[in-house]
Scaffold this active site. Structure first.
Site, PDB file in Angstrom:
ATOM      1  N   GLU A  60      -1.170  -4.661  -0.889  1.00  0.00           N
ATOM      2  CA  GLU A  60      -0.285  -3.807  -1.685  1.00  0.00           C
ATOM      3  C   GLU A  60       0.545  -4.634  -2.672  1.00  0.00           C
ATOM      4  O   GLU A  60       0.805  -4.199  -3.801  1.00  0.00           O
ATOM      5  CB  GLU A  60       0.629  -2.992  -0.766  1.00  0.00           C
ATOM      6  CG  GLU A  60      -0.064  -1.873  -0.023  1.00  0.00           C
ATOM      7  CD  GLU A  60      -0.916  -2.355   1.147  1.00  0.00           C
ATOM      8  OE1 GLU A  60      -0.766  -3.529   1.545  1.00  0.00           O
ATOM      9  OE2 GLU A  60      -1.719  -1.572   1.671  1.00  0.00           O
ATOM     10  N   HIS A 129       1.651   5.859   9.547  1.00  0.00           N
ATOM     11  CA  HIS A 129       0.842   6.409   8.461  1.00  0.00           C
ATOM     12  C   HIS A 129       1.314   7.793   8.040  1.00  0.00           C
ATOM     13  O   HIS A 129       0.555   8.542   7.433  1.00  0.00           O
ATOM     14  CB  HIS A 129      -0.624   6.499   8.880  1.00  0.00           C
ATOM     15  CG  HIS A 129      -1.275   5.184   9.128  1.00  0.00           C
ATOM     16  ND1 HIS A 129      -1.087   4.475  10.288  1.00  0.00           N
ATOM     17  CD2 HIS A 129      -2.098   4.432   8.357  1.00  0.00           C
ATOM     18  CE1 HIS A 129      -1.780   3.348  10.234  1.00  0.00           C
ATOM     19  NE2 HIS A 129      -2.397   3.287   9.079  1.00  0.00           N
TER      20      HIS A 129
END
Length: 325
Positions: A60, A129
């Site tokens: 990321e 998540h």
């Protein structure tokens, strides 16, 4: 007017933006041949090629760093972070650098990138998540935060985000990807910082964010059957927040309920509540109410997750209590 899903509306906005400008390109994990983890970028690799739809390694920080560098060279990158929970890994690039460069350079550097991500609360994806974390980014001046709730707004807000000269965090909701709504065929924008009154009402104001907008609207319909006329406001962007529309509504109704998927402590609802206390305390007829997630990690088991989540039933229950004042 034709109907599209939330997901199709986003795909259409990306496709048309890439047609209009060769400076627009996409990067992220599995966004190419796979079409994105949720299918938002499906077909774009075949349409625009691997130079403009770039699959990246699982990093990321590298995704946002590359997008930031490209934006400083005048490109318009649209980066995808698969889950909002993974944004902290890229916080240095996004918050420390992208959000501040315009200010620190005296306006000479413009990090015009769009960072798309989604939250999966309600899909039993577990505590790592499923989080909805918009409030973290209220402490990042220079960064705009968008959270659409309808297909129409998803396309229009993404079009508007792509015109921004600074970074935009565009937060989608996986539970809304298959929701349908009217979407104009041509190009249009929904301006950032402008809320939408999704339902007019005179007895109380419900400010709902992202997934909680349809939940609040469903609750409002049931409340109407009980003689309570609720106004539902969708801020659509969290930063900048359309404070005026919220204050005007509270001034009319005298009651405020805030519904959001993030946790109660330090959440977006707390900021909205503080704003109303500062600017419209004398117009409140009752203490405000918040329907949020509890201050707990999100349960993995689906039945427990449903208990954890805000819902239209919880909004209705809170509204009935609020209406007693």
């Amino acid at each position: 007017m034709r109907e599209l899903t939330y997901l199709e509306a986003l795909n259409e906005a990306l496709s048309s933006a890439m047609e209009r400008s060769n400076d627009v390109f996409l990067l992220g994990e599995d966004i190419g041949a796979y079409g994105g983890a949720f299918g938002v970028t499906k077909g774009l690799l075949q349409e625009f090629g691997a130079d403009r739809v770039i699959d990246t390694p699982i990093s990321e920080a590298a995704i946002v760093g590359a997008a930031l560098g490209a934006s400083l060279l005048g490109m318009k990158p649209v980066a995808e972070i698969m889950y909002m929970d993974f944004l902290p890994i890229s916080m240095d690039q996004l918050v420390t650098h992208a959000a501040k460069l315009y200010y620190m350079s005296g306006g000479q550097l413009k990090a015009g990138l769009v960072l798309r991500t989604q939250y999966s609360l309600g899909r039993a994806h577990g505590a790592q998540h499923s989080e909805f974390l918009p409030a973290w980014f209220l402490q990042a001046p220079g960064l705009k935060v968008v959270a659409p709730s309808t297909p129409h707004d998803a396309k229009g807000l993404l079009n508007a985000s792509l015109k921004e000269k600074g970074p935009v965090l565009f937060v989608e909701c996986a539970m809304l990807y298959k929701s349908k709504g009217d979407v104009p065929e041509g190009y249009y924008e929904v301006p950032l910082g402008k809320a939408d009154v999704k339902r007019q009402g005179g007895d109380m104001t419900i400010v709902a964010i992202s997934r909680m907008v349809p939940e609040a609207l469903a609750a409002a319909e049931r409340l109407a059957e009980k003689g309570i006329d609720a106004e539902v406001i969708d801020p659509r962007t969290i930063q900048p927040l359309d404070r005026k529309t919220i204050i005007d509504s509270v001034s009319k109704t005298g009651r405020l309920l805030i519904a959001s998927d993030d946790m109660k402590t330090g959440g977006v609802g707390a900021e909205i509540a503080a704003t109303v206390f500062e600017e419209a305390f004398d117009r409140l007829k009752a203490p405000l109410s918040r329907v949020c997630s509890p201050d707990l990690p999100i349960p993995f088991a689906s039945p427990l997750e449903k208990e954890y989540m805000p819902s239209s039933e919880k909004v209705e229950k809170a509204a009935l209590e609020l209406a007693k004042w």
